[in-house]
Scaffold this motif. Structure first.
Motif, PDB file in Angstrom:
ATOM      1  N   GLY A 166      45.238  50.492  49.929  1.00 31.05           N
ATOM      2  CA  GLY A 166      44.361  50.730  48.599  1.00 31.05           C
ATOM      3  C   GLY A 166      45.181  50.074  47.318  1.00 31.05           C
ATOM      4  O   GLY A 166      44.738  49.724  46.486  1.00 31.05           O
ATOM      5  N   TYR A 167      46.605  50.238  47.407  1.00 30.84           N
ATOM      6  CA  TYR A 167      47.279  49.608  46.400  1.00 30.84           C
ATOM      7  C   TYR A 167      47.131  48.067  46.050  1.00 30.84           C
ATOM      8  O   TYR A 167      46.858  47.750  44.821  1.00 30.84           O
ATOM      9  N   VAL A 168      47.014  47.308  47.009  1.00 35.26           N
ATOM     10  CA  VAL A 168      46.628  46.025  46.961  1.00 35.26           C
ATOM     11  C   VAL A 168      45.303  45.726  46.500  1.00 35.26           C
ATOM     12  O   VAL A 168      45.214  45.001  45.609  1.00 35.26           O
ATOM     13  N   THR A 169      44.307  46.230  47.085  1.00 34.30           N
ATOM     14  CA  THR A 169      42.887  46.474  46.494  1.00 34.30           C
ATOM     15  C   THR A 169      42.723  46.778  45.282  1.00 34.30           C
ATOM     16  O   THR A 169      41.922  46.133  44.233  1.00 34.30           O
ATOM     17  N   GLY A 170      43.595  47.858  44.719  1.00 31.50           N
ATOM     18  CA  GLY A 170      43.272  48.274  43.254  1.00 31.50           C
ATOM     19  C   GLY A 170      43.896  47.212  42.501  1.00 31.50           C
ATOM     20  O   GLY A 170      43.592  47.078  41.166  1.00 31.50           O
ATOM     21  N   TYR A 171      44.948  46.769  42.763  1.00 32.87           N
ATOM     22  CA  TYR A 171      45.480  45.691  42.190  1.00 32.87           C
ATOM     23  C   TYR A 171      44.631  44.550  41.822  1.00 32.87           C
ATOM     24  O   TYR A 171      44.564  44.025  40.660  1.00 32.87           O
ATOM     25  N   TYR A 172      44.169  44.033  42.737  1.00 26.95           N
ATOM     26  CA  TYR A 172      43.228  42.860  42.450  1.00 26.95           C
ATOM     27  C   TYR A 172      41.877  43.165  41.596  1.00 26.95           C
ATOM     28  O   TYR A 172      41.355  42.555  41.058  1.00 26.95           O
ATOM     29  N   VAL A 173      41.300  44.505  41.845  1.00 27.68           N
ATOM     30  CA  VAL A 173      40.252  45.089  41.283  1.00 27.68           C
ATOM     31  C   VAL A 173      40.620  45.227  39.799  1.00 27.68           C
ATOM     32  O   VAL A 173      39.623  44.917  39.079  1.00 27.68           O
ATOM     33  N   HIS A 174      41.446  45.637  39.448  1.00 26.42           N
ATOM     34  CA  HIS A 174      42.141  45.968  38.184  1.00 26.42           C
ATOM     35  C   HIS A 174      42.769  44.964  37.439  1.00 26.42           C
ATOM     36  O   HIS A 174      43.696  45.343  36.388  1.00 26.42           O
ATOM     37  N   LYS A 175      42.987  43.891  37.989  1.00 26.91           N
ATOM     38  CA  LYS A 175      44.053  42.846  37.303  1.00 26.91           C
ATOM     39  C   LYS A 175      43.299  42.322  36.014  1.00 26.91           C
ATOM     40  O   LYS A 175      42.165  42.063  35.974  1.00 26.91           O
ATOM     41  N   CYS A 176      44.016  42.217  35.098  1.00 32.86           N
ATOM     42  CA  CYS A 176      43.811  41.771  33.636  1.00 32.86           C
ATOM     43  C   CYS A 176      43.777  40.211  33.795  1.00 32.86           C
ATOM     44  O   CYS A 176      44.500  39.578  34.368  1.00 32.86           O
ATOM     45  N   LYS A 177      42.702  39.799  33.228  1.00 28.95           N
ATOM     46  CA  LYS A 177      42.317  38.110  33.255  1.00 28.95           C
ATOM     47  C   LYS A 177      42.989  37.608  31.873  1.00 28.95           C
ATOM     48  O   LYS A 177      43.317  38.181  30.830  1.00 28.95           O
TER      49      LYS A 177
END
Length: 78
Positions: A67-78
């Motif tokens: 969940g942490y890794v998925t959340g990191y990539y989903v909410h990653k700032c561009k």
């Protein structure tokens, strides 16, 4: 897949107070009985409880990290 041969015997005492059922499995019973013994040891008693607790903790951390890794990539700032 071959069907397993087994013989089931049922006997009743004369007064009817006791019934007895015996099952004798066919070939391959040694493998099944050894697997059943291992599974029984790992799933009962203090060892079984500790195995269940450890597997629960491991599952918790695996889901948490996923969940942490998925959340990191989903909410990653561009």
């Amino acid at each position: 897949m071959q069907p397993q041969e087994s013989s089931i015997q049922y006997s009743r005492w004369a007064n009817g107070s006791r019934d007895a059922v015996s099952v004798a499995a066919g070939p391959g019973t040694e493998e099944a009985s050894s697997w059943q013994r291992i599974s029984w040891k790992l799933c009962s008693g203090k060892l079984g409880i500790s195995m269940k607790v450890l597997s629960g903790v491991a599952l918790f951390w695996a889901v948490f990290i996923l969940g942490y890794v998925t959340g990191y990539y989903v909410h990653k700032c561009k």
